[in-house]
Scaffold this motif. Structure first.
Motif, PDB file in Angstrom:
ATOM      1  N   LEU A 161     -12.365 -14.715   7.594  1.00 25.45           N
ATOM      2  CA  LEU A 161     -11.004 -14.451   7.136  1.00 25.45           C
ATOM      3  C   LEU A 161     -10.557 -13.096   7.653  1.00 25.45           C
ATOM      4  N   ALA A 162      -9.370 -13.051   8.265  1.00 29.15           N
ATOM      5  CA  ALA A 162      -8.705 -11.787   8.597  1.00 29.15           C
ATOM      6  C   ALA A 162      -7.364 -11.795   7.887  1.00 29.15           C
ATOM      7  N   GLU A 163      -7.031 -10.689   7.245  1.00 28.48           N
ATOM      8  CA  GLU A 163      -5.836 -10.708   6.394  1.00 28.48           C
ATOM      9  C   GLU A 163      -5.240  -9.302   6.263  1.00 28.48           C
ATOM     10  N   PHE A 164      -3.950  -9.258   5.931  1.00 29.70           N
ATOM     11  CA  PHE A 164      -3.327  -7.988   5.593  1.00 29.70           C
ATOM     12  C   PHE A 164      -3.924  -7.457   4.295  1.00 29.70           C
ATOM     13  N   HIS A 165      -4.116  -6.155   4.232  1.00 31.74           N
ATOM     14  CA  HIS A 165      -4.717  -5.554   3.033  1.00 31.74           C
ATOM     15  C   HIS A 165      -3.685  -5.521   1.912  1.00 31.74           C
ATOM     16  N   PRO A 166      -4.038  -5.991   0.717  1.00 37.95           N
ATOM     17  CA  PRO A 166      -3.067  -6.014  -0.382  1.00 37.95           C
ATOM     18  C   PRO A 166      -2.588  -4.641  -0.818  1.00 37.95           C
ATOM     19  N   LEU A 167      -3.305  -3.590  -0.458  1.00 33.94           N
ATOM     20  CA  LEU A 167      -2.837  -2.246  -0.800  1.00 33.94           C
ATOM     21  C   LEU A 167      -1.467  -1.977  -0.187  1.00 33.94           C
ATOM     22  N   THR A 168      -1.203  -2.558   0.976  1.00 33.94           N
ATOM     23  CA  THR A 168       0.084  -2.310   1.632  1.00 33.94           C
ATOM     24  C   THR A 168       1.247  -2.864   0.820  1.00 33.94           C
ATOM     25  N   ASP A 169       0.990  -3.870  -0.002  1.00 33.17           N
ATOM     26  CA  ASP A 169       2.053  -4.442  -0.830  1.00 33.17           C
ATOM     27  C   ASP A 169       2.354  -3.595  -2.057  1.00 33.17           C
ATOM     28  N   CYS A 170       1.560  -2.566  -2.288  1.00 30.79           N
ATOM     29  CA  CYS A 170       1.758  -1.705  -3.457  1.00 30.79           C
ATOM     30  C   CYS A 170       2.547  -0.443  -3.124  1.00 30.79           C
ATOM     31  N   LEU A 171       2.728  -0.167  -1.839  1.00 25.69           N
ATOM     32  CA  LEU A 171       3.372   1.070  -1.426  1.00 25.69           C
ATOM     33  C   LEU A 171       4.879   0.906  -1.308  1.00 25.69           C
ATOM     34  N   ASP A 172       5.592   2.027  -1.387  1.00 24.88           N
ATOM     35  CA  ASP A 172       7.052   1.957  -1.271  1.00 24.88           C
ATOM     36  C   ASP A 172       7.425   1.458   0.118  1.00 24.88           C
ATOM     37  N   ASP A 173       8.483   0.667   0.170  1.00 26.52           N
ATOM     38  CA  ASP A 173       8.870   0.008   1.409  1.00 26.52           C
ATOM     39  C   ASP A 173       9.364   0.985   2.468  1.00 26.52           C
ATOM     40  N   ALA A 174       9.922   2.101   2.068  1.00 28.64           N
ATOM     41  CA  ALA A 174      10.530   3.011   3.028  1.00 28.64           C
ATOM     42  C   ALA A 174       9.500   3.824   3.812  1.00 28.64           C
ATOM     43  N   THR A 180       4.009   2.109  -5.636  1.00 25.30           N
ATOM     44  CA  THR A 180       5.223   1.671  -6.318  1.00 25.30           C
ATOM     45  C   THR A 180       5.018   0.385  -7.093  1.00 25.30           C
ATOM     46  N   TYR A 181       4.140  -0.491  -6.597  1.00 18.39           N
ATOM     47  CA  TYR A 181       3.945  -1.808  -7.203  1.00 18.39           C
ATOM     48  C   TYR A 181       2.504  -1.944  -7.695  1.00 18.39           C
ATOM     49  N   ASP A 182       2.312  -2.840  -8.646  1.00 16.92           N
ATOM     50  CA  ASP A 182       1.033  -3.036  -9.321  1.00 16.92           C
ATOM     51  C   ASP A 182       0.043  -3.798  -8.436  1.00 16.92           C
ATOM     52  N   TYR A 183      -1.073  -3.156  -8.111  1.00 24.09           N
ATOM     53  CA  TYR A 183      -2.093  -3.782  -7.274  1.00 24.09           C
ATOM     54  C   TYR A 183      -2.687  -5.020  -7.924  1.00 24.09           C
ATOM     55  N   PHE A 184      -2.768  -5.045  -9.233  1.00 27.28           N
ATOM     56  CA  PHE A 184      -3.440  -6.128  -9.942  1.00 27.28           C
ATOM     57  C   PHE A 184      -2.484  -7.184 -10.496  1.00 27.28           C
ATOM     58  N   SER A 185      -1.237  -7.145 -10.075  1.00 28.25           N
ATOM     59  CA  SER A 185      -0.274  -8.126 -10.569  1.00 28.25           C
ATOM     60  C   SER A 185      -0.687  -9.538 -10.167  1.00 28.25           C
ATOM     61  N   ARG A 186      -0.550 -10.477 -11.121  1.00 37.29           N
ATOM     62  CA  ARG A 186      -0.838 -11.889 -10.836  1.00 37.29           C
ATOM     63  C   ARG A 186       0.447 -12.714 -10.777  1.00 37.29           C
ATOM     64  N   ASP A 187       1.572 -12.066 -10.934  1.00 33.90           N
ATOM     65  CA  ASP A 187       2.845 -12.776 -10.877  1.00 33.90           C
ATOM     66  C   ASP A 187       3.194 -13.152  -9.444  1.00 33.90           C
ATOM     67  N   SER A 239      -2.310  -2.280  11.654  1.00 37.02           N
ATOM     68  CA  SER A 239      -1.578  -3.478  11.262  1.00 37.02           C
ATOM     69  C   SER A 239      -0.964  -4.133  12.492  1.00 37.02           C
ATOM     70  N   LEU A 240      -0.721  -5.422  12.401  1.00 40.60           N
ATOM     71  CA  LEU A 240      -0.052  -6.135  13.484  1.00 40.60           C
ATOM     72  C   LEU A 240       1.428  -5.800  13.546  1.00 40.60           C
ATOM     73  N   PHE A 241       1.989  -5.361  12.418  1.00 39.22           N
ATOM     74  CA  PHE A 241       3.424  -5.146  12.313  1.00 39.22           C
ATOM     75  C   PHE A 241       3.721  -3.703  11.930  1.00 39.22           C
ATOM     76  N   GLN A 242       4.951  -3.307  12.175  1.00 41.67           N
ATOM     77  CA  GLN A 242       5.400  -2.004  11.692  1.00 41.67           C
ATOM     78  C   GLN A 242       5.860  -2.180  10.250  1.00 41.67           C
ATOM     79  N   ARG A 243       4.875  -2.319   9.382  1.00 38.45           N
ATOM     80  CA  ARG A 243       5.136  -2.589   7.963  1.00 38.45           C
ATOM     81  C   ARG A 243       5.950  -1.478   7.321  1.00 38.45           C
TER      82      ARG A 243
END
Length: 278
Positions: A161-174, A180-187, A239-243
């Motif tokens: 498995l190769a995947e984007f790291h979920p930590l990146t989804d917790c940081l501010d978008d700018a 900014t966002y909860d690392y452990f969110s299940r929603d 990252s593959l993208f300029q996240r």
């Protein structure tokens, strides 16, 4: 926005992906002309970590239009199977396979939900079960996914498995510098952004998507609970993208934070094996 999982999550995501197939096949991002001419769709770290695939069977779950799948065939896999829930994506993958001269016994593609993979794919097990980048976020339950994927790994084989790291989804978008966002969110994360990563300005109609964030610990634990042995967990600072706007593109095609900023993992990869029989 975060919300409980909507009942129509699968249908919404399928409609979104179905619509984007034609955009992706025509995009510079996927550059099918270059791929037809021999460009490799796989990343260098994937090739190094998976190793020699010559003579092996490989199942690619959530394969989209099949570029990674067909790249494994080009690298010598004896038989590759790509599975995706989007019929237009599978049709595109089959067309590419024919153009490249692969017969169905070398490269086959199946239209089915990943949760139905065991019943949909032509063989009961594979030397390698591969899941590429940007797949797990479309599934609500990593434990169920791991059970399905692990059951398709042949004795002596492995899952990669190769995947984007979920930590990146917790940081501010700018800036990607503030939690900014909860690392452990299940929603579920429900979004309605038009366009697509392959063409941000593309006009689209089916824009609703439902995604989930899966902590790395959950993924590793799910694979272990499914009976696989974790060979490694690697974290990558690229990252593959300029996240985030601060990421800089390097000569290898990856995006990284500037050298004066602390590094964080932007992608990760896992190899998990099934013991050989006997």
């Amino acid at each position: 926005m975060y919300s409980p999982t909507p009942d129509d999550w699968r249908e919404a995501n399928r409609a979104r992906w179905d619509e984007r197939v034609a955009i992706h096949t025509a995009s510079d991002f996927y550059d099918l002309d270059a791929f037809r001419a021999g460009k490799d769709a796989l990343r260098a770290f994937e090739l190094a970590e998976v190793g020699d695939v010559t003579g092996k069977s490989l199942l690619h779950l959530q394969c989209h239009i099949g570029l990674d799948t067909l790249s494994w065939a080009r690298h010598g896999a004896a038989h590759v199977v790509g599975l995706d829930f989007s019929e237009p994506a599978v049709d595109a993958a089959r067309g590419l396979a024919r153009e490249l001269g692969f017969t169905p016994d070398r490269a086959a593609f199946v239209a089915a939900d990943v949760h139905d993979a065991a019943e949909a794919v032509p063989d009961s097990s594979y030397d390698i079960v591969y899941t590429g980048i940007g797949a797990l976020n479309w599934l609500p339950d990593t434990r169920r996914w791991a059970e399905i994927a692990a059951a398709l790994v042949a004795p002596g084989g492995f899952l990669y498995l190769a995947e984007f790291h979920p930590l990146t989804d917790c940081l501010d978008d700018a800036t990607g510098s503030t939690i900014t966002y909860d690392y452990f969110s299940r929603d579920a994360w429900v979004d309605e952004t038009p366009g697509t990563y392959a063409d941000l300005e593309a006009p689209t109609v089916h824009n609703r998507s439902v995604e989930w964030q899966h902590p790395v610990g959950d993924v590793v634990s799910a694979l272990a609970a499914a009976g696989l042995r974790i060979e490694f967990l690697h974290e990558h600072d690229a990252s593959l993208f300029q996240r985030f706007a601060a990421l800089e593109r390097h000569a290898d095609g990856f995006h990284r934070f500037p050298s004066d900023r602390p590094r964080i993992p932007l992608m990760y990869s896992i190899k998990a094996s099934r013991p050989a029989a006997g």
